[in-house]
Scaffold this active site. Sequence first.
Site, short mmCIF file in Angstrom:
data_model
loop_
_atom_site.label_atom_id
_atom_site.label_comp_id
_atom_site.label_asym_id
_atom_site.label_seq_id
_atom_site.Cartn_x
_atom_site.Cartn_y
_atom_site.Cartn_z
N ASP A 91 0.86 -1.19 0.00
CA ASP A 91 0.00 0.00 0.00
C ASP A 91 0.89 1.24 0.00
O ASP A 91 2.11 1.13 0.04
CB ASP A 91 -0.98 -0.03 1.18
N SER A 92 0.28 2.43 -0.04
CA SER A 92 1.08 3.65 -0.22
C SER A 92 1.69 4.17 1.07
O SER A 92 2.55 5.04 1.05
CB SER A 92 0.20 4.74 -0.82
N GLY A 93 1.24 3.68 2.19
CA GLY A 93 1.72 4.16 3.48
C GLY A 93 0.87 5.29 4.04
O GLY A 93 0.95 5.61 5.22
N GLY A 94 0.05 5.88 3.20
CA GLY A 94 -0.76 7.02 3.63
C GLY A 94 -1.71 6.67 4.77
O GLY A 94 -1.72 7.33 5.80
N PHE A 95 -2.46 5.61 4.59
CA PHE A 95 -3.49 5.27 5.57
C PHE A 95 -2.89 5.07 6.97
O PHE A 95 -3.39 5.61 7.95
CB PHE A 95 -4.25 4.01 5.14
N ASP A 176 -2.17 8.59 -1.36
CA ASP A 176 -3.49 9.22 -1.26
C ASP A 176 -3.80 9.57 0.18
O ASP A 176 -3.16 9.09 1.10
CB ASP A 176 -4.59 8.29 -1.80
N GLN A 220 -10.84 8.31 -4.60
CA GLN A 220 -11.36 8.75 -3.30
C GLN A 220 -12.72 9.40 -3.51
O GLN A 220 -13.39 9.11 -4.48
CB GLN A 220 -10.36 9.70 -2.64
N ASP A 296 -8.09 -6.76 -0.11
CA ASP A 296 -7.15 -7.12 0.95
C ASP A 296 -7.78 -6.71 2.26
O ASP A 296 -8.51 -5.72 2.32
CB ASP A 296 -5.81 -6.38 0.78
N CYS A 334 -14.75 -28.76 6.08
CA CYS A 334 -13.54 -28.06 5.66
C CYS A 334 -12.37 -29.01 5.45
O CYS A 334 -12.15 -29.94 6.23
CB CYS A 334 -13.18 -27.00 6.70
N CYS A 336 -9.18 -28.03 5.31
CA CYS A 336 -7.91 -27.40 5.69
C CYS A 336 -7.11 -28.30 6.64
O CYS A 336 -7.65 -29.25 7.21
CB CYS A 336 -8.15 -26.03 6.33
N CYS A 339 -8.69 -28.56 10.22
CA CYS A 339 -9.91 -29.35 10.34
C CYS A 339 -9.66 -30.83 10.02
O CYS A 339 -10.38 -31.70 10.48
CB CYS A 339 -11.00 -28.79 9.44
N HIS A 365 -7.09 -22.15 9.17
CA HIS A 365 -8.49 -22.43 8.79
C HIS A 365 -9.12 -21.22 8.10
O HIS A 365 -9.77 -21.35 7.06
CB HIS A 365 -9.32 -22.85 10.01
ZN LIG Z 1 -10.75 -25.75 8.36
#
Ligand SMILES: [Zn+2]
Length: 381
Positions: A91-95, A176, A220, A296, A334, A336, A339, A365
């Site tokens: 990201d730009s670092g702004g936030f 931004d 924005q 993200d 699931c 994963c 699980c 998970h």
């Molecule tokens: Zn799972």
Amino acid sequence: MNFRILKKAKRGYGRLGVIETDHGVIHTPSFVPVGTQATVKGLTVDQLRSLGTESVLCNTYHLYLRPGDKTVKKMGGLHKFMNWDRPIWTDSGGFQAFSLGAAIEHGVGKIASIFPGRNQKDVGEKERVIKDGLTRITEDGVEFRSHLDGSKHLFTPEKSMEIQENLGADIIFAFDECTSPLHDYQYTKKSMERTHRWAKRSLVAHKQKEKKQSLFGIVQGGAYKDLREISAQFIGSLSFPGFGIGGSLGKSKKDMYKVLEWTMPHLPEDKPRHLLGIGSPEDIYECVKRGVDTFDCVLPTRLGRNGNALLSGENLNIKSGRYLKDKKPIDKKCKCYTCQNHTRAYVSHLFRANEMLGPILTTIHNLFFMEELMKGIRKSI
Ligand SMILES: [Zn+2]
């Protein structure tokens, strides 16, 4: 970077696509886990790969302060540094500069309620709210103090490009200002116009260096229809290969969907759209329908660390004592690692005993859940 649309949904604006980078492909719609400090907390890169994660997003602000973008560059860039050979976003670092940087002085800007819950009333141009943190915003950039040691720093569009180039991610973002839902129309407009000037400066700074990175512009305009339209038209007209939708998305989910409906028609259809910081499963469905390609969000990993396992219905609070004798896995269906190998009783015990494996297993998970969710969405398109 190259983006191809493979198919468009019959209803709505969802699209199936693929982003190709020098470090491999991202099948879209895609969820991008956040690796704030060049690590998705608790997981090895092998574990991430086995979950099907195709890309991660790292935070410029954090890596600039520690270990330093120049150090990362010396170590061969982010991919080598963290030994992740798939695509990386920064990201730009702004936030973070706005939300984590502490006060310097009462300046021209005001960043009221990026700090959630501190101020519930709408903020006018002259009011500034934050008790322990104020960042100064000028035409040049953002002055802030490090949340680590209080040292003073200045982020400008040029500086953000330099840091992100040193970090070496595949996809980077223009600098931004992220406004809050409590900012009034006048401030949001002023800030948006500044963000547009910063977008141009980011493009100029980026071009000069001829890096292989792809720079995305950020739209924005808060939750104001005309501002979102103006911003999407303006940012969409610049020579960015992709776009982020940033800033305040309003005060409710309905507002957020409206913001997307106002924004999308004005962005070039053949370029990818990334929604910054959004990633709860129900939001993702609705946002894909409105034409978002990538997301993200820290939510799945943060929830996992805190003992909340994602399920298709309500989340499971695995820390609860009621699971201590439960022989079922977190989710019967699931596939994963967690699980397939462990019971709710075991994971619950780990959390209650403060063992680090508890957060790790639940994070595994949750990220697998997100991958499956996105696979399902891609299939449905
Ligand atoms: Zn799972």
